[in-house]
Scaffold this motif. Structure first.
Motif, short mmCIF file in Angstrom:
data_model
loop_
_atom_site.label_atom_id
_atom_site.label_comp_id
_atom_site.label_asym_id
_atom_site.label_seq_id
_atom_site.Cartn_x
_atom_site.Cartn_y
_atom_site.Cartn_z
N SER A 290 -17.76 19.50 -31.92
CA SER A 290 -17.19 18.30 -30.83
C SER A 290 -17.05 18.67 -29.50
CB SER A 290 -15.67 18.45 -31.37
OG SER A 290 -14.85 17.40 -30.44
N ASP A 310 -18.04 14.23 -33.20
CA ASP A 310 -16.55 13.98 -32.97
C ASP A 310 -16.15 12.84 -31.69
OD1 ASP A 310 -15.99 15.33 -35.22
OD2 ASP A 310 -15.26 17.27 -34.19
N ASP A 312 -15.10 9.88 -29.48
CA ASP A 312 -14.22 8.93 -29.63
C ASP A 312 -14.71 7.60 -28.93
OD1 ASP A 312 -12.65 8.81 -26.77
OD2 ASP A 312 -12.99 10.94 -27.18
N HIS A 313 -14.04 6.56 -28.95
CA HIS A 313 -14.33 5.02 -28.70
C HIS A 313 -14.37 5.42 -27.00
CE1 HIS A 313 -14.10 0.93 -28.43
NE2 HIS A 313 -13.55 1.09 -27.38
#
Length: 368
Positions: A290, A310, A312-313
């Motif tokens: 990540s 991993d 994220d938006h």
């Protein structure tokens, strides 16, 4: 030959020293005893009930994993809960668990180097530095007939590396003098007589982390009872260790072409892409696991695309706005290091204990 846990740990930490790990990482022996005999080794990315059951069925009493089985402080050991059942099985069947996490990420031939090799990245270097070792100059005076032996012994211990060049030394011929006194046992000359010997002044560079090993190799290969040598600190940047890698593709490709190559190389059924598929890329950053929070540093280093898991938006939106392409193959691609781990351990233990890579897929995500 009986192999103890401490022997296994020594081999692992010769490859991935704990000093390479990031602060507060949960690594090392987490379950078991270092004196426990190693009867079989199972290599895994995660520790789950299925992994423990596999170890039992395959006769492995040592599990080496990348992700910690104990990551957060334990609040209880209830065996009616999933975590408690894992600990119960481990203890009941005398299974030891050793963890190599961010130290294996940073290690040479570790997680990130394997991920780079799969894409044939070249000229790679650490992406996020975590430790820098000072450079030092080592100078030793050697009789001519032992010059080659000492040079090669020091090089094998790691001296003389500059970039991808090894055995880098400067050598100057001269004359050494010494007078052996009472109680000495000179290799050359006689007690009470001034001796003149044709010697070579050998100069090379070392990093502070290998100083003891190089000096020991030099002393063991040197014929003199009391070799003369000097070590000076240098005001120059030394070796840098760190997580992730940044390097160059052999030739530019489109982002979509790289995504398809990555999908095949990492043996995954799908991935997420952020950016324009037709854009050409050549400089690539890779960080197994990540790594979304490091995207600003990746952008600063001039990478065209960042491969990590991993995402994220909001990180994806921010990176896209700054012109950085992203490929997210998931966290589980770190499992590709297990084959390399097996190769490393087999060099030491394959004749004495079976070493097996898990057949259990612990990736919780599926592409549909």
């Amino acid at each position: 030959m009986v192999i103890k846990g401490k022997d296994l740990i020594h081999v692992m930490e010769s490859w991935a020293p704990q000093s390479l790990a990031m602060k507060n990482d949960r690594i090392g022996l987490q379950v078991g005893h270092p004196e426990s005999e190693v009867k079989g080794i199972l290599l895994a990315l995660d520790i789950t009930e299925e992994i423990v059951e596999e170890a039992i069925q395959r006769g492995a009493n040592w599990i080496i994993a990348h992700h910690a089985v104990i990551f957060q402080p334990l609040k209880d050991l209830r065996t009616d809960k999933p975590a408690g059942r894992i600990y119960k099985k481990l203890l009941k069947h005398d299974i030891n668990v050793y963890i190599a996490h961010t130290n294996l990420d940073a290690a040479k031939d570790g997680v990130n180097d394997v991920l780079c090799e799969k894409l044939n990245l070249q000229e790679t270097k650490p992406l996020i530095p975590t430790q820098t070792y000072r450079l030092k100059k080592l100078i030793v005076f050697i009789p001519e007939d032992h010059h080659e032996n000492v040079l090669h012994a020091m090089a094998r211990a790691g001296a003389g590396w500059i970039g991808n060049y090894s055995h880098c030394t400067f050598n100057l011929n001269g004359t050494g003098t010494f007078l052996p006194r009472e109680g000495t046992n000179p290799y050359i000359g006689k007690k009470g007589q001034l001796e003149r010997v044709k010697e070579v002044r050998l100069e090379t560079v070392i990093t502070e982390d290998i100083q003891d090993e190089v000096v020991e190799a030099m002393l063991q290969s040197h014929p003199y009872e009391e070799p003369a040598y000097d070590i000076y600190p240098l005001d120059l940047p030394g070796k840098i260790d760190g997580i992730g890698r940044i390097g160059m593709l052999p030739e530019p490709v489109t982002l979509k072409e790289l995504a398809l190559k990555l999908k095949e190389a990492y043996r995954i059924s799908g991935l997420r892409m952020v950016g324009k598929g037709e854009e050409r890329v050549s400089k690539v950053a890779v960080l197994g696991g990540s790594g979304g929070r490091y995207y600003p540093e990746v952008k600063r280093l001039g990478a065209d695309v960042y491969i990590t898991g991993d995402l994220d938006h909001h990180t994806a939106l921010d990176a896209l706005a700054e012109g950085l392409n992203l490929l997210d193959p998931g966290h589980h691609v770190e499992h590709l290091v297990l084959e390399r781990m097996g190769e490393k351990l087999s060099q030491f233990f394959s004749q004495d204990v079976p070493i097996q890579v898990t057949q259990v897929n612990t990736d919780p995500f599926q592409f549909i």
